[in-house]
Scaffold this active site. Structure first.
Site, mmCIF file in Angstrom:
data_model
loop_
_atom_site.group_PDB
_atom_site.id
_atom_site.type_symbol
_atom_site.label_atom_id
_atom_site.label_comp_id
_atom_site.label_asym_id
_atom_site.label_seq_id
_atom_site.Cartn_x
_atom_site.Cartn_y
_atom_site.Cartn_z
ATOM 1 N N GLY A 87 53.112 3.735 31.265
ATOM 2 C CA GLY A 87 54.038 4.596 30.548
ATOM 3 C C GLY A 87 53.537 4.937 29.157
ATOM 4 O O GLY A 87 52.888 4.126 28.491
ATOM 5 N N GLN A 88 53.872 6.127 28.698
ATOM 6 C CA GLN A 88 53.450 6.580 27.376
ATOM 7 C C GLN A 88 54.076 5.761 26.253
ATOM 8 O O GLN A 88 53.548 5.725 25.144
ATOM 9 C CB GLN A 88 53.814 8.059 27.187
ATOM 10 C CG GLN A 88 53.341 8.637 25.850
ATOM 11 C CD GLN A 88 53.817 10.041 25.610
ATOM 12 O OE1 GLN A 88 53.875 10.844 26.539
ATOM 13 N NE2 GLN A 88 54.189 10.351 24.380
ATOM 14 N N HIS B 244 60.301 1.759 34.550
ATOM 15 C CA HIS B 244 59.331 1.229 35.511
ATOM 16 C C HIS B 244 59.430 1.978 36.842
ATOM 17 O O HIS B 244 58.409 2.311 37.458
ATOM 18 C CB HIS B 244 59.590 -0.257 35.761
ATOM 19 C CG HIS B 244 59.380 -1.139 34.564
ATOM 20 N ND1 HIS B 244 60.420 -1.770 33.934
ATOM 21 C CD2 HIS B 244 58.249 -1.484 33.892
ATOM 22 C CE1 HIS B 244 59.944 -2.485 32.926
ATOM 23 N NE2 HIS B 244 58.636 -2.324 32.870
ATOM 24 N N MET C 36 55.639 -6.603 33.501
ATOM 25 C CA MET C 36 56.014 -7.997 33.245
ATOM 26 C C MET C 36 57.420 -8.267 33.774
ATOM 27 O O MET C 36 58.083 -9.214 33.357
ATOM 28 C CB MET C 36 55.932 -8.312 31.749
ATOM 29 C CG MET C 36 54.511 -8.294 31.210
ATOM 30 S SD MET C 36 54.258 -9.281 29.708
ATOM 31 C CE MET C 36 55.398 -8.482 28.580
ATOM 32 N N HIS D 240 63.371 -1.682 34.855
ATOM 33 C CA HIS D 240 64.406 -0.700 34.565
ATOM 34 C C HIS D 240 63.921 0.651 35.091
ATOM 35 O O HIS D 240 62.851 0.735 35.720
ATOM 36 C CB HIS D 240 64.724 -0.645 33.067
ATOM 37 C CG HIS D 240 63.506 -0.529 32.200
ATOM 38 N ND1 HIS D 240 62.722 0.603 32.148
ATOM 39 C CD2 HIS D 240 62.920 -1.420 31.346
ATOM 40 C CE1 HIS D 240 61.736 0.429 31.299
ATOM 41 N NE2 HIS D 240 61.809 -0.792 30.799
ATOM 42 N N MET E 173 63.353 3.550 27.056
ATOM 43 C CA MET E 173 63.666 2.406 27.904
ATOM 44 C C MET E 173 62.667 1.291 27.666
ATOM 45 O O MET E 173 61.457 1.516 27.587
ATOM 46 C CB MET E 173 63.665 2.824 29.374
ATOM 47 C CG MET E 173 64.804 3.734 29.744
ATOM 48 S SD MET E 173 64.849 4.093 31.519
ATOM 49 C CE MET E 173 66.316 5.123 31.601
ATOM 50 N N SER E 174 63.181 0.074 27.556
ATOM 51 C CA SER E 174 62.347 -1.096 27.304
ATOM 52 C C SER E 174 63.069 -2.330 27.802
ATOM 53 O O SER E 174 64.304 -2.429 27.689
ATOM 54 C CB SER E 174 62.043 -1.240 25.810
ATOM 55 O OG SER E 174 61.445 -2.494 25.522
#
Length: 309
Positions: A152-153, A39, A32, A36, A189-190
């Site tokens: 991603g996990q 990704h 989306m 970062h 990371m988000s």
């Protein structure tokens, strides 16, 4: 080199058709935006395993419920392209950035409903979320015609939901789940981390810290569900935190072992106080997944760990 940006499905189909005629493998990294290094780690893995990579950037309205952060979700296409430029060494990245009208044209009225792994946890707190996720991801699979998709996990439950509909609907794509990418201090990371104030950012470390502590207890031989949950809760609790759930579950079903015969319950629901009830075993076996959702001030964060893979 900045990647080529495509906004229309018809143009993307032509590009991918040409690549497949050359027997080239195409990877997909759905995002989306607000990219970062987490990704980028998915993009790098796709570049290793594929000849060309499509990075989709679309803030999907159907996975947000009223009152969630759809309107304020960061939209940073130009900086996203600049970030992708750093890994586009062979000029083999395409960016698919469709408009809302391209994804959901007038009179759109078809959605994907997934059972099983979509029901507990996020499904309890965000009951329309995975309907929107499954719909947009299936559309992206069809629009990109990719051979393999990378997730991603951190979004562990989402990956299990996607795997479910890929199996059930015979979608010809492989699903790869890549490890969580963390900051040096352990925070997963988000894109939502940018919402955190400096104080909240420091307090948010309790999620990864609690998971590491739980892993240590499990590796030392503890299999008591109540003990593990209590230890995690003690680390997470704070006057400015709200725990949505602490879940100690089977990694495939996302249910406690004794709840797999059709009783999904409210697994780890903070409103229930303790995850234990008559249908849930007081102990667990490995492998086990521990999933968290915690609101730190006004920012909802998720994290997880799988022990005993």
């Amino acid at each position: 080199m900045k990647p080529v940006v495509v906004s229309e499905c018809a143009e993307l189909h032509k590009i991918v058709h040409s690549l497949h005629l050359q027997d080239l493998r195409v990877g997909l990294v759905p995002t989306m935006g607000a990219l970062h290094d987490g990704h980028l780690s998915l993009v790098r893995e796709s570049l290793k395993q594929s000849d060309f990579t499509i990075v989709s950037i679309f803030v999907n309205p159907t996975q947000f419920a009223p009152g969630e952060d759809f309107d304020k979700y960061p939209r940073t296409l130009q900086s996203d392209l600049e970030l992708l430029e750093t890994v586009n060494e062979k000029e083999n990245i395409f960016v698919f950035a469709p408009t809302a009208g391209e994804m959901y044209p007038k009179n759109f009225d078809t959605f994907v409903e997934v059972g099983g792994p979509s029901k507990p946890l996020e499904g309890t707190f965000r009951p329309t979320h995975f309907r929107g996720v499954a719909t947009v991801v299936l559309k992206l699979f069809n629009m990109t015609q990719a051979d393999v998709a990378f997730f991603g996990q951190k979004d562990f439950q989402q990956v299990q939901v996607i795997r479910q509909f890929v199996r059930d609907l015979n979608v010809p794509i492989k699903i790869k789940m890549c490890p969580i990418r963390r900051e040096e201090d352990g925070l997963a990371m988000s894109s939502r981390n940018r919402y955190l104030s400096p104080d909240a950012r420091q307090r948010a470390l309790c999620l990864s810290r609690s998971l590491r502590h739980a892993e240590t207890l499990i590796q030392a031989g503890c299999r008591d569900r109540a003990v593990i949950e209590a230890e995690i809760r003690a680390i997470l609790e704070h006057p400015q935190h709200k725990i949505d759930y602490i879940a100690i579950v089977n990694p495939d079903t996302l249910l406690p072992e004794e709840a797999e015969n059709g009783n999904t319950g409210n697994v780890g629901n903070a409103e229930n106080g303790n995850a234990l009830n008559a249908s849930i075993s007081p102990t667990f076996t490995l492998p086990v997944a521990i999933l968290l959702a915690v609101r730190v001030d006004d920012t909802r964060l998720i994290d997880n760990i799988v022990v005993g893979e």
